[in-house]
Design an enzyme around this catalytic site. Structure first.
Site, short mmCIF file in Angstrom:
data_model
loop_
_atom_site.label_atom_id
_atom_site.label_comp_id
_atom_site.label_asym_id
_atom_site.label_seq_id
_atom_site.Cartn_x
_atom_site.Cartn_y
_atom_site.Cartn_z
N GLU A 261 0.71 -1.26 0.01
CA GLU A 261 -0.05 -0.08 -0.05
C GLU A 261 0.81 1.24 0.21
OE1 GLU A 261 -0.36 -2.41 2.08
OE2 GLU A 261 -2.37 -3.40 1.80
N PHE B 24 -5.88 -0.21 5.65
CA PHE B 24 -4.80 0.02 4.73
C PHE B 24 -4.54 1.01 4.15
CE2 PHE B 24 -6.08 -4.57 4.82
CZ PHE B 24 -5.56 -4.95 5.96
#
Lengths: 317, 281
Positions: A61, A86
């Site tokens: 991410e 996330f």
């Protein structure tokens, strides 16, 4: 009292996916990045239609946020997709420096927010993301309430220049706002007229607020119900107009009471029109495994919790 | 053929700019800045295909991203002397109300800067995004990025390094400033990174080394080789062996001057070793 009808339960993430599909067709600068959750974010159709504009980054991410920031430099409008947890906590510094401080036109699209993610449990149920994102200077924070509104918001943010955090969820919930609505960033939606209490809700709690208003109405209490889909910038005027009329407020959100919509409303009221307020929100706690309904009930995030809070706040007037 | 005399003169002037910037405000990062002076001068004056007027989108030109933002003094000096903003503005480095923040940023609208950096490990990701946007725009220009060696201890780099190779981002040249030093000591003592060449190669990158990273002709020929290797399916990594503090004898070969400004006497010594060429601001 206005009547709102659930036209059939749908998940807000599908609103995002369908909005993205539409955007893909009408705006060639829209690109999408996903961190191994294409199906969960309902991004498959965009990926199929525009493989050259879809970027699968893998379970990475931080790199996804950085890449999105870089893509804006070439004039692209990147939509990143992963779970809310996330999308925020995991990549806070990347968003802070490469997106917010750098003023990049990145749309951070976050699904599975809150406890209604359900059985996966607390590791995935972020209840702090609104606070994290609203604290970033220049960040627009949106939390939509149903499929139609999420779809409209997804399309609207592409035309808005600047970083946006768009929060939505996993479960199928009532779909009651108009199809093809004109989504105005920063503009509250007044859903119900009342004079005894203001209920200000965001996300999945908006439908619950409408249910609560019906119950209250049966007991002779009329509630002004406001859907705040944009937590930042907040529609101060709509809040003040309503609370000046009703004299008290209940805020409702699927988020920690620290850092959420409730605190933003409290800031507006304390500085401009002090009034009693009750918070329907999680009480500085993590979530846990369970069905969405069980969790909403256990953590006090449903219509009955709103009704209780209304009774409490009216007594404090 | 590069005009080496002019480039050498510019390097010396850039060193003076670096020393004077950090001395005036008694803060900043001279060591890494000096170590990369030749690289920046070569990049902006010999290697990059740049447009005269700065536009954020950089369409139709090569772009550069600085990941290790703390070496802002060298970046600012080279940008100013390349005409992006007035050289006199170097006076405002790290002062209040300046566009020349401690670490580079777009926030104050300084021409030449396209992303904020300072919190380490983010620049390669940004460069990859810019490189992918170039491809979408059918723009054949190159993306250059620089990162520190110690900076490679940040995990995000390896996400980015894996992505770039896996997705054939071959319009990208990442240079690693291999000076072997970081704040707490040598990279070998703080956290050994092993064989970086082997690591980049194992991730699928084409790796070139420039052993003389403070020699203009070595940098120019090495970087041209790197450029020749773009467009072949692999991202390019250049391991640039530099000497931290290069050009100021007492600042060389040590991490002591990573983030410390010279005092008056030290400034004078440093300037005596680098006599003005183009004129101070």
């Amino acid at each position: 009292m206005k009547k709102y009808t659930d036209t059939g339960k749908k998940d807000t993430r599908s609103g995002f996916g369908d909005g993205l599909t539409e955007l893909g067709k009408k705006n060639k600068n829209v690109v999408a990045l996903c961190a191994d959750l294409t199906g969960s974010l309902k991004m498959d159709e965009f990926k199929e239609n525009h493989p050259e504009r879809f970027f699968q980054v893998g379970i990475a991410e931080a790199n996804m946020i950085g890449m999105a920031a870089g893509m804006t430099i070439g004039g692209k409008i990147p939509f990143t997709g992963t779970f809310a947890n996330f999308s925020t906590g995991r990549v806070y510094d990347q968003i802070r420096q490469s997106v917010a401080y750098s003023g990049k036109n990145v749309k951070i699209c976050a699904s599975h927010a809150g406890v209604t993610l359900g059985e996966d449990g607390a590791t995935h149920q972020i209840l702090e993301d609104i606070g994290l994102m609203k604290m970033l200077p220049g960040m627009t924070v949106i939390n939509t309430c149903d499929y139609n509104q999420t779809k409209a918001a997804t399309i609207a943010i592409a035309d808005f220049e600047g970083p946006v955090y768009l929060r939505f969820g996993r479960p199928k919930v009532a779909n009651f706002t108009p199809e093809n609505q004109n989504f105005q960033i920063g503009k509250a939606v007044h859903l119900q007229e009342g004079s005894d209490v203001t209920i200000i809700a965001t996300g999945h709690l908006v439908w619950e607020a409408l249910q609560a208003a019906e119950t209250l109405n049966e007991n002779g209490i009329t509630a002004d119900v406001i859907n705040i889909h944009t937590i930042k910038p907040l529609d101060d005027e709509a809040i003040l107009r309503s609370v000046k009329k009703t004299g008290c407020v209940v805020t409702a959100e699927e988020h920690n009471f620290l850092g959420g919509l409730g605190e933003s409303v409290a800031r507006v009221l304390s500085t401009q029109h002090p009034a009693p307020q009750e918070f329907v929100a999680t009480q500085d706690t993590f979530g846990e495994s369970g069905t969405p309904e069980q969790l909403m009930d256990k953590y006090g995030l449903n219509a009955s919790a709103i009704v209780n809070a209304v009774q409490k706040v009216i007594a404090r007037k | 053929m590069a005009d080496y005399k002019a480039l050498e003169d510019l390097v010396i002037q850039v060193r003076r700019d670096i020393l004077r910037q950090v001395h005036k405000v008694n803060s900043g990062h001279p060591g890494g800045s000096l170590g990369c002076a030749e690289f920046f001068v070569a990049l902006y004056n010999e290697l990059m295909d740049r447009k005269e007027n700065f536009t954020m989108d950089g369409i139709g030109e090569d772009l550069f991203f600085l990941s290790n933002g703390h070496i802002s003094p060298v970046f600012y000096s080279v940008l100013a002397r390349a005409g992006y903003f007035p050289v006199e503005e170097l006076r405002t480095f790290r002062h209040i109300n300046s566009r020349l923040q401690g670490h580079p940023t777009t926030h104050e609208g300084l021409p030449g800067i396209r992303i904020a950096s300072g919190s380490l490990g983010q620049g390669i990701s940004v460069a990859i995004g810019a490189a992918q946007a170039k491809k979408l725009n059918n723009d054949k220009h190159i993306i250059y990025a620089l990162c520190g060696d110690g900076e490679l201890q940040e995990g995000q780099n390896w996400e980015a390094i894996m992505y770039a190779a896996g997705n054939n981002v071959d319009n990208l040249i990442v240079t690693v400033d291999l000076n072997g030093q970081q704040i707490d000591g040598s990279t070998e003592n703080v956290l050994p990174m092993g064989n970086l060449k082997a690591k980049f190669e194992a991730f699928g990158w084409e790796v070139l080394e420039i052993e003389k990273g403070n020699d203009l002709s070595a940098i120019i020929s090495g970087m041209k080789k790197a450029k020749d290797k773009t467009g072949n399916g692999k991202p390019i990594c250049v391991l640039l062996h530099t000497i931290m503090g290069h050009g100021v004898d007492f600042m060389m070969h040590t991490h002591d001057w990573h983030g410390k400004a010279p005092n008056d006497a030290q400034l004078e010594t440093g300037l005596l070793q680098n006599s003005a060429t183009l004129g101070d601001y």
